[in-house]
Design a protein around this motif. Structure first.
Motif, PDB file in Angstrom:
ATOM      1  N   ARG B  46       0.740  -1.191  -0.236  1.00 55.45           N
ATOM      2  CA  ARG B  46      -0.075   0.122  -0.042  1.00 55.45           C
ATOM      3  C   ARG B  46       0.877   1.358  -0.134  1.00 55.45           C
ATOM      4  O   ARG B  46       1.937   1.070  -0.087  1.00 55.45           O
ATOM      5  N   TYR B  47       0.397   2.377   0.104  1.00 47.69           N
ATOM      6  CA  TYR B  47       0.955   3.577  -0.236  1.00 47.69           C
ATOM      7  C   TYR B  47       1.535   4.287   1.083  1.00 47.69           C
ATOM      8  O   TYR B  47       2.695   4.860   1.066  1.00 47.69           O
ATOM      9  N   GLY B  48       0.804   4.166   2.086  1.00 48.12           N
ATOM     10  CA  GLY B  48       1.078   4.831   3.303  1.00 48.12           C
ATOM     11  C   GLY B  48       0.730   6.378   3.274  1.00 48.12           C
ATOM     12  O   GLY B  48      -0.080   6.667   2.378  1.00 48.12           O
ATOM     13  N   PRO B  49       1.016   7.425   4.112  1.00 54.24           N
ATOM     14  CA  PRO B  49       0.695   8.763   3.909  1.00 54.24           C
ATOM     15  C   PRO B  49       0.926   9.172   2.716  1.00 54.24           C
ATOM     16  O   PRO B  49       2.206   9.321   2.513  1.00 54.24           O
ATOM     17  N   MET B  50      -0.022   9.958   2.131  1.00 58.40           N
ATOM     18  CA  MET B  50       0.273  10.399   0.713  1.00 58.40           C
ATOM     19  C   MET B  50      -0.427  12.027   0.795  1.00 58.40           C
ATOM     20  O   MET B  50       0.053  12.533  -0.158  1.00 58.40           O
ATOM     21  N   GLU B  51      -1.253  12.301   1.656  1.00 54.38           N
ATOM     22  CA  GLU B  51      -1.876  13.534   1.537  1.00 54.38           C
ATOM     23  C   GLU B  51      -1.464  14.598   2.070  1.00 54.38           C
ATOM     24  O   GLU B  51      -1.337  15.954   1.758  1.00 54.38           O
ATOM     25  N   ALA B  52      -0.657  14.397   3.262  1.00 58.30           N
ATOM     26  CA  ALA B  52      -0.188  15.658   4.122  1.00 58.30           C
ATOM     27  C   ALA B  52       1.068  16.347   3.260  1.00 58.30           C
ATOM     28  O   ALA B  52       2.191  15.544   2.928  1.00 58.30           O
ATOM     29  N   ILE B  53       0.886  17.538   2.757  1.00 62.93           N
ATOM     30  CA  ILE B  53       1.848  18.083   2.066  1.00 62.93           C
ATOM     31  C   ILE B  53       2.192  17.309   0.843  1.00 62.93           C
ATOM     32  O   ILE B  53       1.191  17.312  -0.098  1.00 62.93           O
TER      33      ILE B  53
END
Lengths: 254, 352, 417
Positions: B46-53
């Protein structure tokens, strides 16, 4: 675990490293919309032109989440007859209660309810989850076409009926062609082809009227008025068509 | 070797050292935390965090801000002062240990002569912090977590200390800077080599023991989140919980830095290749070498942390008694063996 | 509370902790601690009995009802002596929704829409049970195509169920990666099922007399293509978990269930197969098309958690074999009988046994001729699997309890209905 670890641990490490190297399978919603199959049960759409307020959907719903209000309206026809029909006042589905089972769509005899794969209708207030008639009509724009069935499946009844009718018409045309090719007379080809066109029942259009004799007979038998009217109309149409066909056939042979 | 920050004005030097240490302490664990998020995610497809900044780099700072605004809950049955002090007792030793760890040529807080001794002694203070947290939470799950943790930390101190003792024996000095310099002069059959080759067992022991010290899987039974929710940290919310988490990641960074110093040659780019001292514009060569060395150490720390994350993704937890058995019956004998081998090689140098 | 020969000590920190100490007023030496919580302000009393040795009281711990390890809202009250469990009592009922009462007021199609929600991981198998019960009472001959497709869907559902437990077992033991892989496989299969039925978890696809509608074009080909992919993934789970020494150490010899005890408790399904008893309703009383297929039933040797997990993985392989056989056999034809608008079961009663993925499920249907049943009693496999917990947890460590809870396959909605 008083022994030293062996190969099993390394195999696991290798698998996670291999997974890290291959691209991830996540679909980054909401930037990427999911590709949903057409039969997905997302939301229920209503075509209120088809609805006759038979209330079957509201009755069969396991949660009783369909709210229907209607009123009767009498429409005057020529000849002093009246016809009553139902007008749909309110048709609301409470999607907070809805189980998405699909029984309402299955039982509707008039094809007024459809499934649509739309699922993004979350709201901040539960009251807005009760979709009224107008919103349900808007969902109709998102309803996909019925899916082609698997090889070996029985075709749906509507499709089957259309196919048999088309086959019959093709057979009749072939017969007509064979009949005309046998006649040596070239002048009757036009009449034959014309007769071939008109011999089909569906070509004769008769305006339905109530046959008075038949109507009185049925009422005397104790049949309810509405049913008697319908049967009398059907009788009229059938006899008219027979008469016209006899006239045309008589006109041909003459 | 001269400390780069040894300025004439000791107060200025002190403020500078403390300031830079704090900045390092607050920034590098966040970087390692981000590494954990992304590496763990990709290992799990999966990708992990992608949205923050951008691609999730702002995730951990955003988490920190989130923790700041959470309600500070104190259980009514909890022992107030013990409960409040426990996160501090767990966090402060990590900062203090960082003062002696060399992060580059000339980049350290203080070159203590008993560097590794000081580091190991101070890092064992966090056992008290854990016990304080577990007991004062007035929660059975926390109590069990605290007791498990104390047993585990005591059991795994010994392999840690013995593996470090083997290195000290080979280097001849307890000062961490001295150990790096000893590795610079160490050769195996004429080829310059760091200590990971002759002491491969010691490296593995130190690494595994540091996993257990940090409660990282497969040794995270005290905070087994499927059994005892979160062990000693169950009742902590908001900033106190953030301190515990920071202590864990900071501990990862510090213990990885110590591992890199002891076994992987500290700030040396390759065995025998020190960071070059080149003058760039107006920056003197020593500072440039210090920065490059810091980058090298940071790279080694990131690689070691990658290994810790890799283990976390792959292995289930060891049960408490299996954990203890592995430490007392497997790791400690191996560590003693390592010390004995190093001692013999020191007296009868073979192929050095 | 003082009694002769008993000294009590008060341990500070009394009050109302979150899920911690419970003390009751009615404690007497020799009696176990009660399950009822005491009033706030009670502190933990340590009773020291006798002069010879210091014996501490067992600690009562509530695992659940909200807990990451229990699959749902199951509460297990354990008495702990240090880390060893002396007594364990599961408390169920937190998810009771009154299915059997609801069924008395719904007609059969509505019951099918409801009944795929008690064991939500194997929704289609539940629906099949109800449909078979009514069909047998009406003595209907369901068309061949419908029966084969029902078999196919049942087996896909079995794989979905087992994949979920493969993932969650690893998660409870601390292996956080297999659950993501298992759910990736589940997504693929659920997408396939969604193309046919419209739903990913609650299918509502079975009807009395056949199926709701036929499969979409390409379903059988997609099924055939998915089978080898999943086989490859099952090998990966074997590598990641089954061969892992830590996993073996955590699960071998843990929660051993002898076959006679298992049969006494009425355990069925993979839990029973791991104990060595090859009891499977698909083989002993074949329903749908299982009589014409070669159904392989993997069994284990010791009945411990390791064997249960191994049996689970083997069952996924066996289900894939069955699916391959079914794909060769699906005939053409109608997919449902022409049923009347309202289906009424004749007067009488019937008991249907099906092999749900979790065990043997049963439906006891009593009808009095109306369109709703008079009584529908469900025999759910998870209920018996959970009743076995006090026996299994006796003497186990707390960490082993997690391994045992994860390996005894149950779904709380199935236990409570």
């Amino acid at each position: 675990m008083p022994t030293l670890p062996k190969l099993g641990l390394l195999k696991g490490l290798g698998l996670t490293l291999k997974t890290m190297m291959t691209p991830a399978t996540t679909q980054a919603y909401p930037h990427v919309k999911p590709d949903l199959p057409p039969r997905t049960r997302g939301v229920i759409a209503l075509m209120d032109e088809n609805c006759t307020v038979c209330m079957l959907c509201a009755k069969e719903c396991p949660d009783w989440c369909i709210y229907i209000d209607s009123q009767k309206e009498t429409v005057p026809l020529e000849g002093g007859r009246t016809r009553t029909r139902n007008i749909l006042d309110r048709f609301a589905i409470d999607f907070a209660l809805c189980m998405y089972c699909g029984i309402c769509i299955e039982v509707c005899p008039f094809d007024a309810l459809f499934w649509s794969p739309e699922f993004e209708y979350s709201t901040y207030s539960i009251r807005e989850l009760t979709h009224e008639k107008e919103q349900l009509r808007q969902w109709m724009d998102t309803v996909p076409a019925p899916v082609e069935l698997e090889i070996g499946a029985e075709p749906p009844s509507e499709v089957a009926a259309g196919l048999t009718a088309a086959r019959k018409k093709a057979e009749q045309q072939a017969q007509q062609l064979a009949a005309t090719s046998q006649t040596a007379d070239g002048s009757t080809t036009d009449a034959a082809s014309a007769g071939g066109e008109e011999s089909g029942e569906e070509e004769i259009h008769v305006e339905a009227q109530v046959d008075e004799e038949r109507y009185d007979e049925l009422i005397a038998d104790g049949v309810p008025e509405r049913v008697a009217r319908a049967k009398a109309k059907a009788h009229y149409v059938r006899s008219e068509r027979k008469r016209i066909r006899a006239e045309r056939a008589g006109g041909e042979s003459a | 070797m001269e400390n780069l920050l040894a300025l004439d004005n000791i107060w200025l030097a002190l403020i500078l050292k403390v300031g830079l240490l704090l900045i390092f302490f607050l920034v590098v664990p966040l970087v390692v935390g981000y590494e954990e998020h992304k590496v763990l995610a990709h290992m799990q497809d999966r990708y992990g965090p992608m949205e923050a900044i951008w691609h999730g780099v702002g995730q951990l700072p955003a988490d920190g801000i989130k923790f700041l605004q959470k309600e500070d809950i104190l259980p009514s049955a909890a022992d107030k002062w013990v409960f409040a002090l426990a996160p501090g007792v767990a966090l402060v030793p990590a900062i203090v240990v960082l003062a002696v760890v060399p992060l580059g040529p000339g980049v350290w807080g203080e070159n203590l002569d008993a560097g590794i001794f000081f580091a190991l002694a101070v890092s064992s203070v966090n056992v008290i912090g854990v016990l304080m947290a577990g007991w004062s939470s007035a929660n059975k799950f926390s109590l069990m977590g605290g007791i498990r943790e104390a047993a585990q930390l005591i059991a795994y101190e010994l392999p840690l200390v013995l593996a470090a003792a083997a290195v000290v024996l080979q280097a001849g000095t307890m000062s961490l800077v001295g150990i790096v310099q000893a590795q610079a002069e160490f050769t195996v059959a004429g080829i310059p080599m760091w200590y990971f080759l002759p002491q491969a067992g010691g490296l593995l022991l130190f690494y595994v023991a540091s996993l257990a010290e940090l409660n990282r899987p497969p040794f995270d039974m005290p905070i087994a989140d499927s059994e005892i929710i979160f062990g000693h940290m169950t009742e902590y919310t908001g900033l106190r919980y953030a301190f515990f988490m920071l202590a864990e990641y900071a501990g990862m960074v510090v213990l990885s830095a110590i591992t890199a110093t002891l076994f992987l040659g500290g700030w040396y780019i390759l065995p025998g290749v020190p960071p070059p001292e080149i003058d760039v514009l107006f920056i003197p060569g020593s500072v440039v070498a210090g920065l490059i060395g810091f980058g090298v150490v940071f790279g080694k720390v990131a690689a070691l942390c990658f290994g810790m994350i890799w283990f976390r993704a792959t292995f289930p937890r060891l049960r408490e008694d299996q954990l203890q058995r592995m430490s007392w019956l497997v790791l400690i004998p191996l560590a003693i063996l390592q010390v004995v081998v190093v001692a013999i090689l020191k007296v009868f140098p073979v192929g050095v | 509370m003082t009694e002769t020969g008993v000294r009590s000590a008060q341990i500070p920190g009394g009050g109302q902790p979150s899920d911690g100490v419970r003390a009751t007023d009615t404690m007497t030496p020799g009696q176990g601690t009660g399950v009822l919580p005491g009033p706030p302000g009670e502190s933990m009393l340590v009773e020291v009995r006798g002069e010879q040795e210091l014996s501490t009281q067992d600690m009562t711990l509530n695992i659940g009802p909200q807990h990451p390890a229990t699959h749902g809202v199951l509460r297990v009250v354990v008495d702990l002596d240090g880390e060893r469990i002396t007594n364990a009592t599961p408390v169920i009922g937190y998810m009771h929704r009154g299915f059997e009462k609801l069924a008395e007021a719904r007609d059969y199609r509505q019951i099918i829409a409801l009944v795929n929600r008690h064991d939500w991981l194997s929704a289609f198998c539940n629906e099949v049970g109800v449909a078979l019960a009514v069909e047998r009472m009406l003595e209907l001959e369901v068309p061949e195509r419908a029966q084969w497709i029902r078999t196919l869907m049942c087996e896909w559902n079995r794989i979905l169920n087992h994949l979920m437990f493969v993932g969650s077992f690893g998660l409870e033991l601390g292996a956080i990666t297999p659950v993501f892989f298992a759910f990736r496989e589940r997504e693929d299969i659920q997408h396939l099922m969604e193309s046919a039925t419209g739903g990913r978890l609650h299918f509502t696809y079975c009807r009395v007399g056949g199926l709701k509608e036929d499969l979409p074009r390409g379903f059988l080909a997609a099924s055939a293509q998915m089978v080898p992919n999943i086989r490859v993934r099952v090998e990966e789970y074997r590598d990641l978990l089954l061969g892992n020494e830590i996993f073996i150490g955590r699960t071998k010899g843990v929660g051993v269930l002898p076959p006679d005890v298992a049969l006494d408790y009425g355990v069925s399904g993979p839990t029973l197969h791991a104990a060595g008893v090859p009891e499977d309703s698909r083989v002993t009383e074949p329903y749908l098309k299982y009589g014409e297929l070669d159904v392989r039933v993997p069994i284990g040797e010791n009945g411990d958690s390791f064997d249960r997990f191994m049996v689970l993985l083997d069952r996924i392989d066996a289900s894939l074999d069955i699916i391959e056989q079914v794909l060769d056999h699906v005939p053409s034809g109608p997919v449902s009988l022409k049923m009347p608008k309202v289906v009424k079961a004749p007067e009488g009663e019937i008991y249907i046994r099906t092999e749900n993925p979790l065990g043997q499920g049963g439906y006891y249907l009593v009808s009095d001729g109306r369109k709703t049943p008079w009584r529908m009693k469900m025999r759910t496999p998870s209920f018996n699997n959970v009743s076995m917990l006090p026996y299994l947890l006796q003497g186990a460590l707390l960490s082993d309890m997690i391994a045992i809870l994860g390996s005894v396959f149950f779904v709380v909605g199935d236990v409570d209905r």
